[in-house]
Scaffold this active site. Structure first.
Site, PDB file in Angstrom:
ATOM      1  N   GLY A  46       0.839  -1.192   0.000  1.00 50.03           N
ATOM      2  CA  GLY A  46       0.000   0.000   0.000  1.00 50.03           C
ATOM      3  C   GLY A  46       0.871   1.238   0.000  1.00 50.03           C
ATOM      4  O   GLY A  46       2.002   1.208   0.488  1.00 50.03           O
ATOM      5  N   GLN A  51       3.296   9.916   0.712  1.00 47.91           N
ATOM      6  CA  GLN A  51       4.566   9.201   0.917  1.00 47.91           C
ATOM      7  C   GLN A  51       5.553   9.423  -0.229  1.00 47.91           C
ATOM      8  O   GLN A  51       6.728   9.080  -0.107  1.00 47.91           O
ATOM      9  CB  GLN A  51       4.322   7.702   1.110  1.00 47.91           C
ATOM     10  CG  GLN A  51       3.608   7.381   2.424  1.00 47.91           C
ATOM     11  CD  GLN A  51       3.395   5.892   2.564  1.00 47.91           C
ATOM     12  OE1 GLN A  51       2.422   5.355   2.061  1.00 47.91           O
ATOM     13  NE2 GLN A  51       4.312   5.220   3.227  1.00 47.91           N
ATOM     14  N   CYS A  94       5.651   0.027   7.338  1.00 48.47           N
ATOM     15  CA  CYS A  94       5.318   1.205   6.533  1.00 48.47           C
ATOM     16  C   CYS A  94       6.548   1.576   5.714  1.00 48.47           C
ATOM     17  O   CYS A  94       7.660   1.591   6.235  1.00 48.47           O
ATOM     18  CB  CYS A  94       4.934   2.357   7.462  1.00 48.47           C
ATOM     19  SG  CYS A  94       4.494   3.865   6.589  1.00 48.47           S
ATOM     20  N   LEU A  95       6.330   1.884   4.434  1.00 44.79           N
ATOM     21  CA  LEU A  95       7.462   2.240   3.569  1.00 44.79           C
ATOM     22  C   LEU A  95       8.138   3.534   4.041  1.00 44.79           C
ATOM     23  O   LEU A  95       9.285   3.781   3.693  1.00 44.79           O
ATOM     24  CB  LEU A  95       6.998   2.374   2.109  1.00 44.79           C
ATOM     25  CG  LEU A  95       6.498   1.068   1.467  1.00 44.79           C
ATOM     26  CD1 LEU A  95       6.006   1.330   0.049  1.00 44.79           C
ATOM     27  CD2 LEU A  95       7.584   0.004   1.476  1.00 44.79           C
ATOM     28  N   HIS A 136      -4.703   1.687   7.309  1.00 42.61           N
ATOM     29  CA  HIS A 136      -3.338   2.210   7.454  1.00 42.61           C
ATOM     30  C   HIS A 136      -3.106   3.357   6.457  1.00 42.61           C
ATOM     31  O   HIS A 136      -2.579   4.416   6.826  1.00 42.61           O
ATOM     32  CB  HIS A 136      -2.348   1.058   7.219  1.00 42.61           C
ATOM     33  CG  HIS A 136      -0.900   1.445   7.214  1.00 42.61           C
ATOM     34  ND1 HIS A 136       0.014   0.897   8.088  1.00 42.61           N
ATOM     35  CD2 HIS A 136      -0.199   2.305   6.415  1.00 42.61           C
ATOM     36  CE1 HIS A 136       1.222   1.423   7.832  1.00 42.61           C
ATOM     37  NE2 HIS A 136       1.113   2.266   6.816  1.00 42.61           N
ATOM     38  N   GLU A 137      -3.520   3.138   5.208  1.00 39.03           N
ATOM     39  CA  GLU A 137      -3.285   4.157   4.168  1.00 39.03           C
ATOM     40  C   GLU A 137      -4.168   5.384   4.368  1.00 39.03           C
ATOM     41  O   GLU A 137      -3.722   6.517   4.145  1.00 39.03           O
ATOM     42  CB  GLU A 137      -3.502   3.571   2.769  1.00 39.03           C
ATOM     43  CG  GLU A 137      -2.611   2.385   2.411  1.00 39.03           C
ATOM     44  CD  GLU A 137      -1.132   2.603   2.678  1.00 39.03           C
ATOM     45  OE1 GLU A 137      -0.665   3.754   2.607  1.00 39.03           O
ATOM     46  OE2 GLU A 137      -0.436   1.622   2.982  1.00 39.03           O
ATOM     47  N   HIS A 140      -2.692   7.707   6.724  1.00 32.43           N
ATOM     48  CA  HIS A 140      -1.663   8.572   6.117  1.00 32.43           C
ATOM     49  C   HIS A 140      -2.273   9.865   5.580  1.00 32.43           C
ATOM     50  O   HIS A 140      -1.662  10.930   5.660  1.00 32.43           O
ATOM     51  CB  HIS A 140      -0.984   7.856   4.944  1.00 32.43           C
ATOM     52  CG  HIS A 140       0.180   6.990   5.329  1.00 32.43           C
ATOM     53  ND1 HIS A 140       1.306   7.480   5.947  1.00 32.43           N
ATOM     54  CD2 HIS A 140       0.404   5.658   5.163  1.00 32.43           C
ATOM     55  CE1 HIS A 140       2.168   6.489   6.139  1.00 32.43           C
ATOM     56  NE2 HIS A 140       1.644   5.365   5.681  1.00 32.43           N
TER      57      HIS A 140
HETATM   58 NI    NI Z   1       2.462   3.416   5.678  1.00 33.92          NI
END
Ligand code: NI
Length: 172
Positions: A46, A51, A94-95, A136-137, A140
C-alpha cells in the site's frame, strides 16, 4: 511511469493532512501510475500519495499474494463509512518507517466509499489484510502513522531512532 523517492520519518510532511482531489484527469492518472510503480519497486502492499511528497487524498493498494497476479486498486478521496466492532490484529510496517514492524489492532471489517480510477464513485466492503491496509493508508491521508497506534514508549523509541538517523534535531 517513474519510481519516486519515498518520504521517510521524521519528515513533517507525513504529519500533514492531505487535500481532496478535485478531478480525475491525465495528470492524476500519471501520479497513480508513479505510485504503483514506486509501491511495487519497494516492495509494499500500500502507498499513500503523501509518501512520495504529494499530500493529496489518494492511495493505492495491492494485497495479492506472492505468485498471484497483480491486483492494483486505486482509492481517490476514500471515506470510511462503517467499521466493525470486531477487531483484528496484524503486524504492520510502513514504507516511510523502513524495517520497523509492530502489531496493530484495528476494526476487522470496514466499508469504504471512494472514487476509482474510472472517475466513478464506488463502495467496497473490505476485510482481512485489505481492511487493515486500507485503514493504514487512510490514516496517512490524515497525517496519522501506524506507530500512533502502539505504546507511547515504543513510538518515542522509533521516532528517536529515525530522527537520529536523519541527523536532524527532534521536532517539538
Ligand atoms: Ni504506511
Amino acid at each position: 511511469m517513474t519510481i519516486k523517492p519515498l518520504i521517510i520519518l521524521p519528515d513533517p510532511l507525513l504529519r500533514q493532512v492531505s487535500t481532496p482531489i478535485e478531478r480525475v484527469d491525465a495528470e492524476l492518472l500519471t501520479l497513480v501510475d508513479d505510485m504503483l510503480e514506486t509501491m511495487y519497486d519497494a516492495p509494499g502492499i500500500g502507498l499513500a500519495a503523501v509518501q512520495i511528497g504529494t499530500p493529496r487524498r489518494l492511495l493505492v493498494v495491492d494485497v495479492a499474494r506472492e505468485g498471484e497476479d497483480k491486483s492494483p486498486q486505486v482509492f481517490i478521496n476514500p471515506v470510511i463509512l462503517t467499521s466493525s466492532e470486531e477487531r483484528s490484529v496484524y503486524e504492520e510496517g510502513c514504507l516511510s518507517i523502513p524495517e520497523y514492524y509492530a502489531e496493530v489492532e484495528r476494526p476487522a471489517t470496514v466499508t469504504i466509499q471512494h472514487i476509482g480510477r474510472d472517475g466513478k464513485e464506488h463502495i467496497v466492503e473490505a476485510d482481512g489484510l485489505l481492511a487493515t491496509c486500507l485503514q493504514h493508508e487512510i490514516d496517512h491521508l490524515n497525517g496519522v502513522l501506524f506507530i500512533d497506534h502502539i505504546s507511547r514508549l515504543k513510538r518515542e523509541m522509533v521516532i528517536k531512532k529515525f530522527t537520529k538517523a536523519a541527523g536532524k534535531p527532534k521536532a517539538v
